[in-house]
Design a protein around this motif. Structure first.
Motif, PDB file in Angstrom:
ATOM      1  N   ILE A 185      38.209  43.676  52.108  1.00  0.00           N
ATOM      2  CA  ILE A 185      37.834  43.097  53.710  1.00  0.00           C
ATOM      3  C   ILE A 185      38.326  41.931  53.919  1.00  0.00           C
ATOM      4  O   ILE A 185      38.251  40.959  52.863  1.00  0.00           O
ATOM      5  CB  ILE A 185      36.302  43.522  54.122  1.00  0.00           C
ATOM      6  CG1 ILE A 185      35.246  42.700  52.904  1.00  0.00           C
ATOM      7  CG2 ILE A 185      36.147  45.220  54.043  1.00  0.00           C
ATOM      8  CD1 ILE A 185      34.994  41.711  53.548  1.00  0.00           C
ATOM      9  N   VAL A 186      38.354  41.542  55.258  1.00  0.00           N
ATOM     10  CA  VAL A 186      39.198  40.435  55.459  1.00  0.00           C
ATOM     11  C   VAL A 186      37.995  39.659  56.548  1.00  0.00           C
ATOM     12  O   VAL A 186      37.576  40.404  57.186  1.00  0.00           O
ATOM     13  CB  VAL A 186      40.610  40.367  56.009  1.00  0.00           C
ATOM     14  CG1 VAL A 186      41.313  40.547  54.811  1.00  0.00           C
ATOM     15  CG2 VAL A 186      40.589  41.120  57.176  1.00  0.00           C
ATOM     16  N   THR A 187      37.957  38.102  56.439  1.00  0.00           N
ATOM     17  CA  THR A 187      36.891  37.683  57.228  1.00  0.00           C
ATOM     18  C   THR A 187      37.616  36.258  57.779  1.00  0.00           C
ATOM     19  O   THR A 187      38.397  35.760  56.965  1.00  0.00           O
ATOM     20  CB  THR A 187      35.620  37.440  56.644  1.00  0.00           C
ATOM     21  OG1 THR A 187      35.811  36.749  55.444  1.00  0.00           O
ATOM     22  CG2 THR A 187      34.890  38.685  56.416  1.00  0.00           C
ATOM     23  N   ALA A 188      37.141  35.991  58.720  1.00  0.00           N
ATOM     24  CA  ALA A 188      37.418  34.253  59.088  1.00  0.00           C
ATOM     25  C   ALA A 188      36.135  33.838  60.034  1.00  0.00           C
ATOM     26  O   ALA A 188      36.077  33.327  61.036  1.00  0.00           O
ATOM     27  CB  ALA A 188      38.742  34.277  60.047  1.00  0.00           C
ATOM     28  N   ASP A 189      35.019  33.835  59.343  1.00  0.00           N
ATOM     29  CA  ASP A 189      33.721  33.278  59.826  1.00  0.00           C
ATOM     30  C   ASP A 189      32.678  34.455  59.667  1.00  0.00           C
ATOM     31  O   ASP A 189      31.356  34.244  59.475  1.00  0.00           O
ATOM     32  CB  ASP A 189      33.766  32.711  61.219  1.00  0.00           C
ATOM     33  CG  ASP A 189      34.243  31.344  61.346  1.00  0.00           C
ATOM     34  OD1 ASP A 189      34.508  30.595  60.451  1.00  0.00           O
ATOM     35  OD2 ASP A 189      34.639  31.107  62.470  1.00  0.00           O
ATOM     36  N   CYS A 190      33.044  35.687  59.729  1.00  0.00           N
ATOM     37  CA  CYS A 190      32.094  36.719  59.639  1.00  0.00           C
ATOM     38  C   CYS A 190      31.833  36.732  58.264  1.00  0.00           C
ATOM     39  O   CYS A 190      32.356  36.201  57.310  1.00  0.00           O
ATOM     40  CB  CYS A 190      32.455  38.215  59.941  1.00  0.00           C
ATOM     41  SG  CYS A 190      32.830  38.204  61.746  1.00  0.00           S
ATOM     42  N   HIS A 208      43.365  35.074  57.772  1.00  0.00           N
ATOM     43  CA  HIS A 208      41.904  35.879  57.141  1.00  0.00           C
ATOM     44  C   HIS A 208      42.086  35.581  55.673  1.00  0.00           C
ATOM     45  O   HIS A 208      43.074  35.765  55.056  1.00  0.00           O
ATOM     46  CB  HIS A 208      41.731  37.076  57.674  1.00  0.00           C
ATOM     47  CG  HIS A 208      41.465  37.155  59.146  1.00  0.00           C
ATOM     48  ND1 HIS A 208      42.538  37.034  60.004  1.00  0.00           N
ATOM     49  CD2 HIS A 208      40.436  37.420  59.561  1.00  0.00           C
ATOM     50  CE1 HIS A 208      41.913  37.312  61.161  1.00  0.00           C
ATOM     51  NE2 HIS A 208      40.733  37.412  61.091  1.00  0.00           N
ATOM     52  N   GLN A 209      40.839  35.477  54.965  1.00  0.00           N
ATOM     53  CA  GLN A 209      40.725  35.418  53.505  1.00  0.00           C
ATOM     54  C   GLN A 209      40.287  36.588  53.187  1.00  0.00           C
ATOM     55  O   GLN A 209      39.468  37.259  54.118  1.00  0.00           O
ATOM     56  CB  GLN A 209      39.896  34.472  52.938  1.00  0.00           C
ATOM     57  CG  GLN A 209      38.807  34.080  53.605  1.00  0.00           C
ATOM     58  CD  GLN A 209      38.366  32.958  54.775  1.00  0.00           C
ATOM     59  OE1 GLN A 209      39.335  32.228  54.763  1.00  0.00           O
ATOM     60  NE2 GLN A 209      37.479  32.871  55.762  1.00  0.00           N
ATOM     61  N   GLU A 222      52.859  40.004  50.387  1.00  0.00           N
ATOM     62  CA  GLU A 222      52.818  39.029  48.986  1.00  0.00           C
ATOM     63  C   GLU A 222      51.349  38.370  48.539  1.00  0.00           C
ATOM     64  O   GLU A 222      51.011  38.241  47.647  1.00  0.00           O
ATOM     65  CB  GLU A 222      53.825  38.048  49.131  1.00  0.00           C
ATOM     66  CG  GLU A 222      53.926  37.075  47.905  1.00  0.00           C
ATOM     67  CD  GLU A 222      54.043  37.789  46.549  1.00  0.00           C
ATOM     68  OE1 GLU A 222      53.879  37.138  45.549  1.00  0.00           O
ATOM     69  OE2 GLU A 222      54.627  39.040  46.502  1.00  0.00           O
ATOM     70  N   ASN A 223      50.922  37.850  49.542  1.00  0.00           N
ATOM     71  CA  ASN A 223      49.473  37.466  49.556  1.00  0.00           C
ATOM     72  C   ASN A 223      48.436  38.339  49.076  1.00  0.00           C
ATOM     73  O   ASN A 223      47.626  38.183  47.996  1.00  0.00           O
ATOM     74  CB  ASN A 223      48.856  36.640  50.981  1.00  0.00           C
ATOM     75  CG  ASN A 223      49.743  35.440  51.208  1.00  0.00           C
ATOM     76  OD1 ASN A 223      50.382  34.933  50.468  1.00  0.00           O
ATOM     77  ND2 ASN A 223      49.676  35.078  52.261  1.00  0.00           N
ATOM     78  N   ARG A 224      48.575  39.600  49.506  1.00  0.00           N
ATOM     79  CA  ARG A 224      47.526  40.615  49.320  1.00  0.00           C
ATOM     80  C   ARG A 224      47.680  41.189  47.648  1.00  0.00           C
ATOM     81  O   ARG A 224      46.994  41.210  47.057  1.00  0.00           O
ATOM     82  CB  ARG A 224      47.472  41.580  50.087  1.00  0.00           C
ATOM     83  CG  ARG A 224      46.900  41.311  51.416  1.00  0.00           C
ATOM     84  CD  ARG A 224      47.036  42.438  52.563  1.00  0.00           C
ATOM     85  NE  ARG A 224      46.268  43.591  52.278  1.00  0.00           N
ATOM     86  CZ  ARG A 224      44.882  43.876  52.481  1.00  0.00           C
ATOM     87  NH1 ARG A 224      44.333  42.754  53.327  1.00  0.00           N
ATOM     88  NH2 ARG A 224      44.185  44.939  52.554  1.00  0.00           N
ATOM     89  N   ALA A 225      49.159  41.034  47.333  1.00  0.00           N
ATOM     90  CA  ALA A 225      49.612  41.360  45.936  1.00  0.00           C
ATOM     91  C   ALA A 225      48.999  40.271  44.873  1.00  0.00           C
ATOM     92  O   ALA A 225      48.565  40.789  44.034  1.00  0.00           O
ATOM     93  CB  ALA A 225      51.012  41.619  45.957  1.00  0.00           C
ATOM     94  N   ASN A 279      46.863  33.841  53.512  1.00  0.00           N
ATOM     95  CA  ASN A 279      46.386  34.562  54.566  1.00  0.00           C
ATOM     96  C   ASN A 279      46.638  36.326  54.306  1.00  0.00           C
ATOM     97  O   ASN A 279      47.639  36.707  53.928  1.00  0.00           O
ATOM     98  CB  ASN A 279      47.210  34.352  55.759  1.00  0.00           C
ATOM     99  CG  ASN A 279      47.155  35.543  56.957  1.00  0.00           C
ATOM    100  OD1 ASN A 279      46.020  35.877  57.059  1.00  0.00           O
ATOM    101  ND2 ASN A 279      48.118  35.844  57.690  1.00  0.00           N
ATOM    102  N   CYS A 280      45.316  37.029  54.214  1.00  0.00           N
ATOM    103  CA  CYS A 280      45.576  38.093  53.734  1.00  0.00           C
ATOM    104  C   CYS A 280      45.269  39.100  55.068  1.00  0.00           C
ATOM    105  O   CYS A 280      44.781  40.331  54.696  1.00  0.00           O
ATOM    106  CB  CYS A 280      44.573  38.563  52.546  1.00  0.00           C
ATOM    107  SG  CYS A 280      44.980  37.903  51.117  1.00  0.00           S
ATOM    108  N   GLY A 281      45.366  38.790  56.267  1.00  0.00           N
ATOM    109  CA  GLY A 281      44.963  39.480  57.384  1.00  0.00           C
ATOM    110  C   GLY A 281      46.109  40.379  58.096  1.00  0.00           C
ATOM    111  O   GLY A 281      47.210  39.631  58.369  1.00  0.00           O
ATOM    112  N   PRO A 282      46.064  41.712  57.491  1.00  0.00           N
ATOM    113  CA  PRO A 282      47.249  42.348  57.953  1.00  0.00           C
ATOM    114  C   PRO A 282      47.663  42.772  59.485  1.00  0.00           C
ATOM    115  O   PRO A 282      48.713  42.919  59.795  1.00  0.00           O
ATOM    116  CB  PRO A 282      47.136  43.849  57.233  1.00  0.00           C
ATOM    117  CG  PRO A 282      45.707  43.877  57.290  1.00  0.00           C
ATOM    118  CD  PRO A 282      45.074  42.337  57.015  1.00  0.00           C
ATOM    119  N   ARG A 283      46.527  42.127  60.244  1.00  0.00           N
ATOM    120  CA  ARG A 283      46.882  42.380  61.634  1.00  0.00           C
ATOM    121  C   ARG A 283      47.086  41.162  62.415  1.00  0.00           C
ATOM    122  O   ARG A 283      47.172  41.004  63.638  1.00  0.00           O
ATOM    123  CB  ARG A 283      45.590  43.023  62.289  1.00  0.00           C
ATOM    124  CG  ARG A 283      45.470  44.573  61.724  1.00  0.00           C
ATOM    125  CD  ARG A 283      44.027  44.987  62.275  1.00  0.00           C
ATOM    126  NE  ARG A 283      43.812  45.486  63.660  1.00  0.00           N
ATOM    127  CZ  ARG A 283      42.696  45.703  64.058  1.00  0.00           C
ATOM    128  NH1 ARG A 283      41.551  45.705  63.419  1.00  0.00           N
ATOM    129  NH2 ARG A 283      42.672  45.992  65.485  1.00  0.00           N
TER     130      ARG A 283
END
Length: 243
Positions: free
Chosen positions: A100-105, A236-237, A46-49, A32-36
Motif C-alpha cells: 500500500i502507498v501513503t503520504a501522511d496516512c 508516495h512511499q 522501477e521504484n516498485r521493482a 516514489n512508488c505511487g502509481p497514480r
C-alpha cells in the motif's frame, strides 16, 4: 538500494519504505512508488521493482490497490491487470508481496505468523473511522488467523504535532481523547497513530514506529507538507509485507 524500516513484532518479511533509493527526480525524488502520481510511469515501475527486490520478491509479485480512503478489504490475487478499489488486502499465499502507498496516512502491516496470514492497510482518518482496520482483522480471520495472535505495526504517518485539523474532523472521529488543543478554539491536533492503535484494541499486539512524515522531509513524502507549500507534485512511499 531502496531504504526501508522494519519492526520485530511482525515475524514476516516486510518493509516500511522511505523516499530514499529510487530513480525519480524533482519533487518525486527518489523512491516514489505511487502509481497514480504524475511521475514518469517507467520511474514508478522501477521504484516498485527495487522495493520488491529489496524484500526478496520478484517485482511481478507486488500486489497493490486503487486506494480510495474507504473500509473495503480484498483478498490479494497475483497479476491484477486492473487493481480493485480498496484500502486493504490480505493473503495466506506465500510469495505474494502486499503493498500500500501513503503520504501522511498511516500504513498498517499485519501478521499472524503462526497461521501464515498477513495484511496491509491504508488508514487515513476517513478509512480508520469507517473501520478499515477492523475489517482487515476480520478478513485475516476468515483466512485462518486468530485475533489474539495478530500483530500490527503502524508505520510512518503524520504525527499529532504536525496534524492540525478543524472541528468537523474532530466531530467525525467522535472521540476527544485523540485531540490536543490547537492554536485557537477552532483548531485541534489529531493523533492519527494513537487512533489507529485504539481501533485495533483486542488483537495480540499493536506497535507504532512513531515517525512523522511531515517533519522528516528528507525521508518521507507528505501530502500536508505539499499543501502547506502551496501544492505541486506529490510522491508516495510504499509499505509492503509477504510470507
Amino acid at each position: 538500494m531502496a531504504e526501508f524500516l522494519t519492526h520485530p513484532a511482525l515475524g514476516a518479511r516486510h518493509g516500511f519504505f522511505t523516499r530514499r533509493g529510487g530513480v525519480s527526480a524533482g519533487a518525486y525524488a527518489a523512491l516514489n512508488c505511487g502509481p497514480r502520481s504524475a511521475d514518469d510511469p517507467a520511474h514508478v515501475a522501477e521504484n516498485r521493482a527495487r522495493a520488491a527486490r529489496a524484500l526478496g520478491a520478484a517485482p511481478e509479485r507486488l500486489v497493490g490497490l486503487r486506494q480510495v480512503h474507504g473500509p473495503v478489504v480484498v483478498e490479494a490475487e497475483p497479476g491484477w491487470s486492473d487493481p480493485p478499489e480498496a484500502d486493504a488486502l490480505v493473503t495466506n499465499r506465500p510469495g505474494l508481496l502486499l503493498g500500500i502507498v501513503t503520504a501522511d496516512c498511516a500504513p498498517v502491516l499485519f501478521a499472524d505468523a503462526e497461521a501464515g496470514v498477513i495484511g496491509a492497510a491504508h488508514a487515513g482518518w476517513r478509512g480508520a473511522v469507517a473501520g478499515v482496520l477492523e475489517a482487515t482483522v476480520a478478513a485475516m480471520e476468515r483466512l485462518g488467523a486468530r485475533r489474539g495472535r495478530i500483530a500490527a505495526v503502524i508505520g510512518p504517518c503524520i504525527a499529532q504535532a504536525s496534524y492540525e485539523v478543524r472541528a468537523d474532523l474532530r466531530e467525525a472521529v467522535g472521540d476527544g481523547r485523540f485531540f490536543a488543543p490547537g492554536r485557537d478554539a477552532a483548531h485541534f491536533q489529531f493523533d492519527l497513530a494513537a487512533y489507529c492503535a485504539h481501533r485495533l484494541a483486542g488483537i495480540g499486539r499493536v506497535e507504532a514506529l512513531g515517525l512523522d512524515t511531515l517533519a522528516e522531509e528528507a525521508r518521507f513524502f507528505s501530502h500536508r507538507r505539499r499543501t502547506l507549500a502551496g501544492g505541486g507534485p506529490l510522491g508516495h512511499q510504499l509499505s509492503a509485507i509477504m510470507l
